[in-house]
Write a protein that holds these residues in place. Structure first.
Motif, mmCIF file in Angstrom:
data_model
loop_
_atom_site.group_PDB
_atom_site.id
_atom_site.type_symbol
_atom_site.label_atom_id
_atom_site.label_comp_id
_atom_site.label_asym_id
_atom_site.label_seq_id
_atom_site.Cartn_x
_atom_site.Cartn_y
_atom_site.Cartn_z
ATOM 1 N N LEU A 97 26.840 11.001 -45.260
ATOM 2 C CA LEU A 97 28.120 10.312 -45.431
ATOM 3 C C LEU A 97 28.715 9.944 -44.075
ATOM 4 C CD1 LEU A 97 30.251 9.371 -47.453
ATOM 5 C CD2 LEU A 97 31.332 11.631 -47.251
ATOM 6 N N SER A 98 28.620 10.849 -43.114
ATOM 7 C CA SER A 98 29.108 10.561 -41.767
ATOM 8 C C SER A 98 28.348 9.388 -41.154
ATOM 9 C CB SER A 98 28.965 11.803 -40.881
ATOM 10 O OG SER A 98 29.363 11.533 -39.553
ATOM 11 N N LEU A 99 27.041 9.353 -41.363
ATOM 12 C CA LEU A 99 26.240 8.247 -40.851
ATOM 13 C C LEU A 99 26.640 6.918 -41.487
ATOM 14 C CD1 LEU A 99 22.561 9.511 -40.428
ATOM 15 C CD2 LEU A 99 23.832 8.093 -38.812
ATOM 16 N N ILE A 100 26.901 6.926 -42.782
ATOM 17 C CA ILE A 100 27.290 5.683 -43.478
ATOM 18 C C ILE A 100 28.589 5.141 -42.892
ATOM 19 C CG2 ILE A 100 28.115 4.752 -45.669
ATOM 20 C CD1 ILE A 100 26.137 6.646 -47.054
ATOM 21 N N PHE A 101 29.582 6.009 -42.718
ATOM 22 C CA PHE A 101 30.861 5.568 -42.164
ATOM 23 C C PHE A 101 30.696 5.073 -40.725
ATOM 24 C CE2 PHE A 101 33.100 8.350 -45.394
ATOM 25 C CZ PHE A 101 33.660 7.288 -46.070
ATOM 26 N N TYR A 102 29.831 5.750 -39.960
ATOM 27 C CA TYR A 102 29.663 5.334 -38.564
ATOM 28 C C TYR A 102 28.906 4.017 -38.469
ATOM 29 C CZ TYR A 102 29.464 5.883 -33.538
ATOM 30 O OH TYR A 102 29.634 5.683 -32.178
ATOM 31 N N SER A 130 34.098 9.062 -40.336
ATOM 32 C CA SER A 130 32.793 9.533 -39.883
ATOM 33 C C SER A 130 32.926 10.799 -39.037
ATOM 34 C CB SER A 130 32.093 8.436 -39.081
ATOM 35 O OG SER A 130 30.923 8.928 -38.472
ATOM 36 N N THR A 131 33.849 10.773 -38.088
ATOM 37 C CA THR A 131 34.026 11.932 -37.218
ATOM 38 C C THR A 131 34.535 13.139 -37.994
ATOM 39 O OG1 THR A 131 34.557 10.419 -35.404
ATOM 40 C CG2 THR A 131 35.107 12.738 -35.090
ATOM 41 N N THR A 132 35.439 12.906 -38.945
ATOM 42 C CA THR A 132 35.953 14.005 -39.763
ATOM 43 C C THR A 132 34.826 14.671 -40.543
ATOM 44 O OG1 THR A 132 38.098 12.890 -39.982
ATOM 45 C CG2 THR A 132 37.590 14.623 -41.563
ATOM 46 N N PHE A 159 41.283 22.088 -38.970
ATOM 47 C CA PHE A 159 40.810 21.285 -37.844
ATOM 48 C C PHE A 159 40.564 19.830 -38.241
ATOM 49 C CE2 PHE A 159 39.343 25.444 -35.926
ATOM 50 C CZ PHE A 159 40.255 25.406 -34.884
ATOM 51 N N THR A 160 39.930 19.629 -39.382
ATOM 52 C CA THR A 160 39.686 18.239 -39.802
ATOM 53 C C THR A 160 40.987 17.537 -40.168
ATOM 54 O OG1 THR A 160 39.232 19.016 -42.066
ATOM 55 C CG2 THR A 160 37.345 18.686 -40.589
ATOM 56 N N GLY A 161 41.933 18.285 -40.774
ATOM 57 C CA GLY A 161 43.230 17.694 -41.090
ATOM 58 C C GLY A 161 44.005 17.312 -39.849
ATOM 59 N N CYS A 162 44.013 18.191 -38.842
ATOM 60 C CA CYS A 162 44.709 17.895 -37.578
ATOM 61 C C CYS A 162 44.074 16.695 -36.886
ATOM 62 C CB CYS A 162 44.680 19.115 -36.668
ATOM 63 S SG CYS A 162 45.745 20.471 -37.202
ATOM 64 N N PHE A 163 42.752 16.645 -36.886
ATOM 65 C CA PHE A 163 42.071 15.517 -36.252
ATOM 66 C C PHE A 163 42.440 14.206 -36.927
ATOM 67 C CE2 PHE A 163 38.528 12.548 -35.995
ATOM 68 C CZ PHE A 163 38.320 12.491 -34.630
ATOM 69 N N THR A 164 42.394 14.188 -38.265
ATOM 70 C CA THR A 164 42.734 12.966 -39.006
ATOM 71 C C THR A 164 44.178 12.564 -38.754
ATOM 72 O OG1 THR A 164 41.137 13.586 -40.719
ATOM 73 C CG2 THR A 164 42.755 11.889 -41.271
#
Length: 413
Positions: free
Chosen positions: A175-180, A215-217, A248-253
Motif C-alpha cells: 500500500l505504501s508503494l502504491i501511494f508513493y 505513503s510515508t504514514t 507517531f503516525t497520527g502526529c506525522f499526518t
C-alpha cells in the motif's frame, strides 16, 4: 541560472488611464527588477523605505510606456518586451510594479501582466528555476524503480499466499508503494507540464503531497509494527505498541497537514524557498527523532527476547536508523552548508533516493526464497489470527519444527 536568462513580459492596461497614453511617459508605472542579494531585494522588501529609494536600489527599472514598446488593441494598451538578465551565478529575480512621485495613473490593479522567465532553450532547463533542475529526471528514475519493486511484490504475493504468509505488514508495504508511485507520477506530471508550458495546475502537486503523506504514514506504521515483532514473533501488538503506532503516525499526518495549510495560506514566496524552510517543515523533520528512538528501542528489546530473530532485528535497526535520521541530517546540512538555489533539488532528490533504498531493503528482506536468511515471517496467517500474545513461546515457533523448507519453493538442480 547563470547563463541565457531572459524575461519576456506582456502588460495590458486600459487606454483611459490618465495620461499614460500621452507623450509624457514619465507618468507611466515602472517594472523594477531585483536579484537576491543583501543590497537588492533584502534591502527593499518590507523595509519601509520610500518608493523612490526602492526604485533606486533596483538592478534595472523598465518604463511601461505606450510611446516606446506598446500598441493599442481595442480599448487597451498592450506592452511587450524582452529583457536579458546577466549574472555570474544562479539567482532569484524579483519583479515589482511601482508608480513613484508621478501623476495619477489609476489603480495599479488595473494592470494585467504576464511574465515568462527562461533559462535558455533546452527543455531540461528552459522553464525550470535553478533549484528545480534535475527533479524531473530524478522523479522519473524513482518512479521506474518503485514500479519495478511493486511488480516484484506482486510476484511475492502469489508465493506468500500459497504458503499462508501474506501478512498485513507485507500488505502495508504494498500500500505504501502504491501511494508513493502515485506521488511520483503526479510530481513527474507536474514538472513535465512546467517544462512544456512554464506552469502547472496547483492541484497536481497538492494531490502529490497528500499521496506522499499517506505513503510515508503507511511505511512508518510498517516499521513500528515490525520493530515490535508484529507478524514476525507475535500475532498481535500490545496496547503500548498499538498506542505508539497510532500516536507517531497520527502526529506525522497532523504535522504534514499543517505544512500543506501553512504553505497554502501563510507562505510568502518572496521569503520562503521551500517547505523545510518554515516552522512546520522543521517540526516535520524533528518528529523523525522520537520515532527513531522508539524504533531502535523496540528492535533491541524484540531481538534480545527472541534470539532466533536477532539477525533480522540487528539488520532492520541499523539500516532504518540511518533511514529515519536521513531527513533531519539532510535538512541541517542543506540549510547551513548549501547555497539557497540548490537546496530544494538536493533535499528532494536525496529524499527520493532514501525512500527507494528503504523499499529495496524491504523487498529484499521479504523475498520468499530458501536462500534468504533474513526472511522474517514464520507465523502463518491463520496462526496470527488465533494465537495468544506469547510470540515464540508457543508450539508454532520455527525452531521447534523439524524443517521450514516447506514454506519455500525448492527446485532440484
Amino acid at each position: 541560472m547563470s547563463h541565457f536568462r531572459k524575461l519576456e513580459y506582456t502588460i495590458t492596461f486600459p487606454v483611459n488611464i490618465s495620461c499614460c497614453g500621452d507623450k509624457d511617459v514619465s507618468c507611466c508605472p515602472n517594472l523594477s527588477l531585483y536579484y537576491d542579494s543583501p543590497e537588492q531585494w533584502d534591502t527593499v522588501y518590507q523595509s519601509g523605505l520610500p518608493c523612490s529609494s526602492r526604485e533606486d536600489a533596483a538592478m534595472d527599472v523598465v518604463d511601461v510606456a505606450p510611446a516606446r514598446r506598446c500598441q493599442m488593441e481595442g480599448s487597451k494598451w498592450i506592452c511587450r518586451a524582452v529583457r536579458y538578465l546577466r549574472g555570474q551565478r544562479a539567482r532569484w529575480w524579483y519583479v515589482t510594479m511601482s508608480n513613484c512621485n508621478r501623476k495619477s495613473v489609476g489603480d495599479l490593479h488595473d494592470f494585467d501582466y504576464h511574465l515568462v522567465f527562461t533559462n535558455g532553450e533546452e527543455f531540461s532547463v528552459k522553464h525550470f528555476s535553478a533549484d528545480e533542475v534535475g527533479i524531473l529526471e530524478g522523479s522519473a528514475v524513482s518512479l521506474m524503480a518503485c514500479f519495478f519493486l511493486f511488480v516484484t511484490t506482486c510476484v511475492y504475493t502469489k508465493l506468500l499466499r500459497q504458503r499462508r504468509l501474506w501478512h498485513s505488514t507485507f500488505k502495508t508495504l504494498q500500500l505504501s508503494l502504491i501511494f508513493y508511485i502515485l506521488h511520483l507520477a503526479l510530481k513527474f506530471t507536474h514538472f513535465m507540464l512546467i517544462g512544456l508550458e512554464g506552469t502547472a495546475p496547483k492541484w497536481i502537486i497538492l494531490v502529490a503531497k497528500i499521496s506522499e503523506t499517506l505513503s510515508t504514514t503507511c511505511f512508518l506504521a510498517l516499521l513500528l509494527c515490525l520493530s515490535s515483532g508484529f507478524t514476525v514473533v507475535t500475532p498481535s501488538l500490545t496496547i503500548c505498541g498499538l498506542g505508539a503506532v497510532l500516536t507517531f503516525t497520527g502526529c506525522f499526518t497532523l504535522i504534514v497537514s499543517i505544512c500543506i495549510l501553512w504553505e497554502s495560506l501563510v507562505f510568502d514566496p518572496a521569503e520562503v524557498l521551500y517547505t523545510y524552510q518554515s516552522p512546520p517543515g522543521y517540526l516535520l523533520a524533528a518528529i523523525h527523532i522520537p520515532i527513531w528512538f522508539y524504533f531502535v528501542v523496540s528492535c533491541l528489546r524484540t531481538g534480545m527476547v527472541h534470539r532466533r530473530k536477532a539477525r533480522f532485528y540487528i539488520s532492520l535497526g541499523c539500516f532504518f536508523s540511518l533511514w529515519l535520521l536521513a531527513l533531519p541530517i539532510i535538512l541541517m546540512a542543506a540549510n547551513t552548508a548549501l547555497q539557497a538555489w540548490i537546496r530544494l533539488k538536493t533535499v528532494t532528490l536525496v529524499e527520493q533516493a532514501v525512500r527507494v533504498a528503504g523499499y529495496i531493503y524491504m523487498v529484499v528482506v521479504f523475498a520468499p526464497t530458501h536462500t534468504n536468511k533474513h526472511f522474517p515471517f514464520h507465523l502463518r496467517v491463520t496462526q496470527v489470527m488465533s494465537l495468544n500474545d506469547k510470540g515464540q513461546d508457543n508450539n508454532y515457533t520455527p525452531e521447534l519444527k523439524s524443517s521450514a523448507t516447506d514454506m519455500f519453493t525448492v527446485t532440484p538442480t
